[in-house]
Write a protein that holds these residues in place. Structure first.
Motif, PDB file in Angstrom:
ATOM      1  N   ALA A   1       0.759  -1.227   0.108  1.00 33.04           N
ATOM      2  CA  ALA A   1       0.021  -0.030   0.122  1.00 33.04           C
ATOM      3  C   ALA A   1       0.601   1.244   0.095  1.00 33.04           C
ATOM      4  CB  ALA A   1      -0.897   0.039   1.152  1.00 33.04           C
ATOM      5  N   ALA A   2       2.067   1.127  -0.130  1.00 34.72           N
ATOM      6  CA  ALA A   2       3.052   2.373   0.096  1.00 34.72           C
ATOM      7  C   ALA A   2       3.356   2.916  -1.375  1.00 34.72           C
ATOM      8  CB  ALA A   2       4.429   1.939   0.449  1.00 34.72           C
ATOM      9  N   ILE A   3       3.162   4.202  -1.323  1.00 39.93           N
ATOM     10  CA  ILE A   3       3.212   5.173  -2.334  1.00 39.93           C
ATOM     11  C   ILE A   3       4.823   5.348  -2.829  1.00 39.93           C
ATOM     12  CG2 ILE A   3       3.120   7.431  -3.532  1.00 39.93           C
ATOM     13  CD1 ILE A   3       0.598   7.840  -1.668  1.00 39.93           C
ATOM     14  N   PRO A   4       4.998   4.776  -4.002  1.00 41.39           N
ATOM     15  CA  PRO A   4       6.698   4.800  -4.521  1.00 41.39           C
ATOM     16  C   PRO A   4       7.013   6.125  -5.305  1.00 41.39           C
ATOM     17  CG  PRO A   4       5.339   3.619  -5.950  1.00 41.39           C
ATOM     18  CD  PRO A   4       4.336   3.928  -4.960  1.00 41.39           C
ATOM     19  N   VAL A   5       8.343   6.340  -5.244  1.00 42.92           N
ATOM     20  CA  VAL A   5       8.601   7.071  -6.261  1.00 42.92           C
ATOM     21  C   VAL A   5       9.797   6.546  -6.995  1.00 42.92           C
ATOM     22  CG1 VAL A   5      10.597   8.162  -4.564  1.00 42.92           C
ATOM     23  CG2 VAL A   5      10.141   9.321  -6.898  1.00 42.92           C
ATOM     24  N   ILE A   6       9.686   6.301  -8.401  1.00 43.77           N
ATOM     25  CA  ILE A   6      10.646   5.316  -9.121  1.00 43.77           C
ATOM     26  C   ILE A   6      11.540   6.336  -9.875  1.00 43.77           C
ATOM     27  CG2 ILE A   6      10.591   4.096 -11.405  1.00 43.77           C
ATOM     28  CD1 ILE A   6       7.245   4.372  -9.810  1.00 43.77           C
ATOM     29  N   CYS A   7      12.928   5.959  -9.524  1.00 41.82           N
ATOM     30  CA  CYS A   7      14.070   6.719 -10.250  1.00 41.82           C
ATOM     31  C   CYS A   7      14.698   5.978 -11.108  1.00 41.82           C
ATOM     32  CB  CYS A   7      14.815   7.038  -9.026  1.00 41.82           C
ATOM     33  SG  CYS A   7      13.984   7.857  -7.594  1.00 41.82           S
ATOM     34  N   GLY A   8      15.233   6.711 -12.077  1.00 42.52           N
ATOM     35  CA  GLY A   8      16.050   6.050 -13.028  1.00 42.52           C
ATOM     36  C   GLY A   8      15.599   6.153 -14.528  1.00 42.52           C
ATOM     37  N   LEU A   9      14.201   6.835 -14.649  1.00 42.52           N
ATOM     38  CA  LEU A   9      13.251   6.882 -15.991  1.00 42.52           C
ATOM     39  C   LEU A   9      13.529   8.339 -16.282  1.00 42.52           C
ATOM     40  CD1 LEU A   9      10.726   4.451 -15.467  1.00 42.52           C
ATOM     41  CD2 LEU A   9      12.910   4.283 -16.736  1.00 42.52           C
ATOM     42  N   GLU A  10      14.334   9.101 -15.701  1.00 44.43           N
ATOM     43  CA  GLU A  10      14.315  10.767 -16.082  1.00 44.43           C
ATOM     44  C   GLU A  10      14.431  11.064 -17.232  1.00 44.43           C
ATOM     45  OE1 GLU A  10      15.379  10.245 -11.631  1.00 44.43           O
ATOM     46  OE2 GLU A  10      15.577   9.017 -13.435  1.00 44.43           O
ATOM     47  N   HIS A  11      15.325  10.466 -18.130  1.00 44.81           N
ATOM     48  CA  HIS A  11      15.643  10.841 -19.348  1.00 44.81           C
ATOM     49  C   HIS A  11      15.160   9.636 -20.669  1.00 44.81           C
ATOM     50  CE1 HIS A  11      18.267  13.705 -17.607  1.00 44.81           C
ATOM     51  NE2 HIS A  11      18.884  12.852 -16.736  1.00 44.81           N
TER      52      HIS A  11
ATOM     53  N   HIS B   1       4.643   7.957  -7.837  1.00 39.37           N
ATOM     54  CA  HIS B   1       5.366   9.283  -8.793  1.00 39.37           C
ATOM     55  C   HIS B   1       6.648   8.364  -9.428  1.00 39.37           C
ATOM     56  CE1 HIS B   1       3.327  12.133  -5.837  1.00 39.37           C
ATOM     57  NE2 HIS B   1       3.742  11.227  -4.748  1.00 39.37           N
ATOM     58  N   MET B   2       6.916   9.173 -10.619  1.00 44.42           N
ATOM     59  CA  MET B   2       8.109   8.820 -11.344  1.00 44.42           C
ATOM     60  C   MET B   2       8.903   9.992 -11.436  1.00 44.42           C
ATOM     61  SD  MET B   2       7.876   6.912 -14.958  1.00 44.42           S
ATOM     62  CE  MET B   2       7.041   5.442 -14.361  1.00 44.42           C
TER      63      MET B   2
END
Length: 590
Positions: free
Chosen positions: A371-381, A406-407
């Motif tokens: 149930a945790a809201i994630p932030v996904i990192c590594g797709l910025e570009h 979040h991304m």
């Protein structure tokens, strides 16, 4: 003698006992539990094949579809419900199904949450007794439970929620019976969620128009009989049939008629004829910061994450209750602080990404999140398109209980990971490797032969840009005579695709279009009875199809789907971005 005695939080009062059915993985009742038998049909779940009927079901929470509340209502009214529900944490979707059964139809089961330690203590227990906020475990069947009359709260019982003058009028029946009952249900849910006040919403999207059985139609017709009318602009999710063509498609009248009547009932309440699981593609889509009430899991996740509108993951039936009152609990993702990420997920640098990457990643990330809201990192570009985010969100919503993601560098509330986290360190940081994604790829690819009988596209509904891409890929080719290829989309999208010329191109190739409904509701004969293996580019449908329609699935990119439509065979090729992981695995086995 009892083995364990635990105190929890009573969500719905009552007493019951039975054999314990325990799992430490959340379960979506829609697509995961057969509403007429109580069998767990999610073939990826540890309880697959088990019957929940008459047993005390203990799961951390629900997950996936908002329609779980409707499935539970069916089970409660047809006698196949569990004896009680025990959760690790407060669970909205399934609890709401019990509250509706209790408030409108006089049926109830006890529901409570135990917290992490208490829930874990039930592992290995054979029999359970539930009484209000207490759970007692036994190693053998306990003595018969003494039945006592339950005190059910009245619709206009004193609420701890601060009410406006209009709210009180709704609760007192000044605006009709339907609105009164709706407000009573809203307040009970708001109290469980910890809200202290309600807020105004600008629009609603109704998922309860999906036909899960007689109870879903009975519920809607009761509201119509009570004079229900929506107070805000309201759209309708996909229903269970193509309303204009179900007879032409060969749908059995036992499904076609009540499913169509259910759509009519919601239109009688004032809802717009939209019938799409992708309301974000409509001209009525909300804007950044807009307070809305949407049900349908993929739509909720898209609205919160990609648009930045504000909604909870509303269960079926609570959606229409809020539409009838225009008021929603001021809690959860309606509030800025509760939209922040608490989990950071780092994605590996991969080359040659195609459109199969995002649904697979969403599926895998959802499994990690709970149930945790994630932030996904590594797709910025990487520049994911709106269609990529749509497919990511749908798969994420299938395997997680979280209402949004979040991304970093992509979604509007995550220009940076730090902003998405609210300036705080994450509770946990996870790193996904290519080998992890390869494992999930194999999980979604359940087919055991290379044969492909049906290509299933449009879960969630195809967008206009996806129609354009598919038309380009199909070109002047023709599909294999033995392969069916079907696209589901909303009526508005189909009209635009016809005007753009895409439909003519695709129909020449052999594509069949179905509107109003979606793959999670479609079965035979749209899926030919002789078909044994499906292919899809939807992570959501690759997960649900084995349980819903009993077919194995090839999951692949849209390019691969078109190629297989022409050959009748799946190539079995891994996408470029996964080949390195497969090579490394092969080398390790040498």
């Amino acid at each position: 003698m009892s083995e364990v005695s635990l105190n929890g939080r009573c969500l719905v009062a009552g007493s019951a006992q039975g054999a314990l059915l325990y799992a430490d993985v959340g379960l979506s009742f829609w697509g995961g539990v057969e509403p007429f038998t109580g069998e767990v049909i999610d073939r990826h779940h540890p309880l697959s094949g088990q019957l929940i009927s008459g047993r005390v079901l203990a799961i951390p929470s629900g997950r996936g579809s908002c329609t779980g509340s409707s499935v539970l209502l069916e089970l409660m009214l047809n006698g196949h419900a569990p004896a009680a529900l025990v959760f690790e944490r407060v669970e909205d979707i399934l609890t709401l199904g019990v509250l509706v059964a209790e408030q409108m139809f006089g049926h109830s089961i006890p529901v409570l949450s135990l917290g992490e330690a208490g829930f874990a203590a039930l592992r290995g227990v054979a029999f359970v007794r539930v009484e209000a906020d207490r759970v007692t475990g036994f190693n053998s069947p306990p003595p018969a439970l003494e039945r006592r009359p339950e005190n059910r709260p009245a619709i206009n019982a004193v609420s701890k929620i601060s009410l406006s003058e209009t709210d009180q009028g709704l609760l007192d029946g000044a605006y009709g019976k339907a609105a009164q009952v709706a407000m009573g249900i809203i307040l009970r849910m708001a109290e469980l969620q910890g809200a202290t006040e309600l807020l105004d919403i600008t629009q609603a999207h109704i998922d309860g128009c999906i036909y899960t059985g007689p109870a879903s139609l009975r519920f809607a017709r009761q509201l119509v009989e009570w004079g229900a009318k929506v107070r805000v602009p309201t759209t309708l999710n996909s229903i269970s049939v193509d309303k204009r063509r179900w007879r032409e498609l060969g749908i059995d009248t036992a499904l076609g008629e009540p499913a169509s009547q259910l759509g009519d009932a919601y239109m009688d309440m004032g809802a717009r004829v939209s019938f799409t699981c992708a309301p974000y593609l409509l001209d009525s889509a909300p804007e950044l910061g807009e307070q809305i009430v949407w049900a349908e899991s993929n739509a909720v996740v898209y609205a919160n994450s990609v648009i930045g509108a504000r909604t909870l993951k509303y269960p079926d039936y609570l959606d229409i209750c809020i539409a009838l009152t225009g008021r929603a609990p001021k809690i959860g993702c309606h509030l800025t602080q509760q939209r922040l990420a608490t989990l950071r997920i780092d994605v590996p640098e991969l080359d040659g990404l195609d459109d199969s990457f995002y649904p697979l990643l969403g599926y895998h990330v959802g499994l990690l999140c709970g149930a945790a809201i994630p932030v996904i990192c590594g797709l910025e570009h990487k520049g994911p398109t709106l269609d990529d985010l749509k497919s990511f969100g749908a798969a994420f919503a299938t395997t997680s209980a979280a209402p949004m993601f979040h991304m970093a560098g992509v979604t509007p509330e995550a220009t940076t990971a730090e902003l998405a986290l609210g300036g705080h360190a994450p509770d946990k940081t996870l790193r996904i490797g290519a080998a992890d994604l390869l494992h999930s790829w194999r999980e979604l690819n359940s087919a055991q032969t290379s044969d492909v009988d049906v290509i299933t596209l449009g879960n969630p509904h195809f967008s206009l840009s996806e129609c354009a891409t598919l038309a380009h890929l199909c070109g002047v080719q023709r599909k294999h005579n033995a392969v069916a290829i079907v696209v589901t989309c909303g009526r508005a999208t189909l009209d635009r695709a016809q005007q753009a010329g895409y439909v003519a191109t695709l129909e020449r190739f052999g594509v069949q279009f179905v509107t109003d409904t979606c793959w999670c509701m479609l079965g035979e004969p749209v899926i030919p009875p002789t078909a044994r293996t499906l292919m899809t580019n939807s992570g959501k449908y690759a997960h649900y199809a084995p349980g819903l329609v009993g077919r194995r699935v090839h999951f692949a990119s849209l390019v691969e789907c078109v190629e297989s439509a022409c050959t009748g065979l799946a190539s079995g090729r891994l996408p470029e971005w996964l080949r390195g992981a497969a090579h490394a695995e092969d080398s390790a086995h040498v």
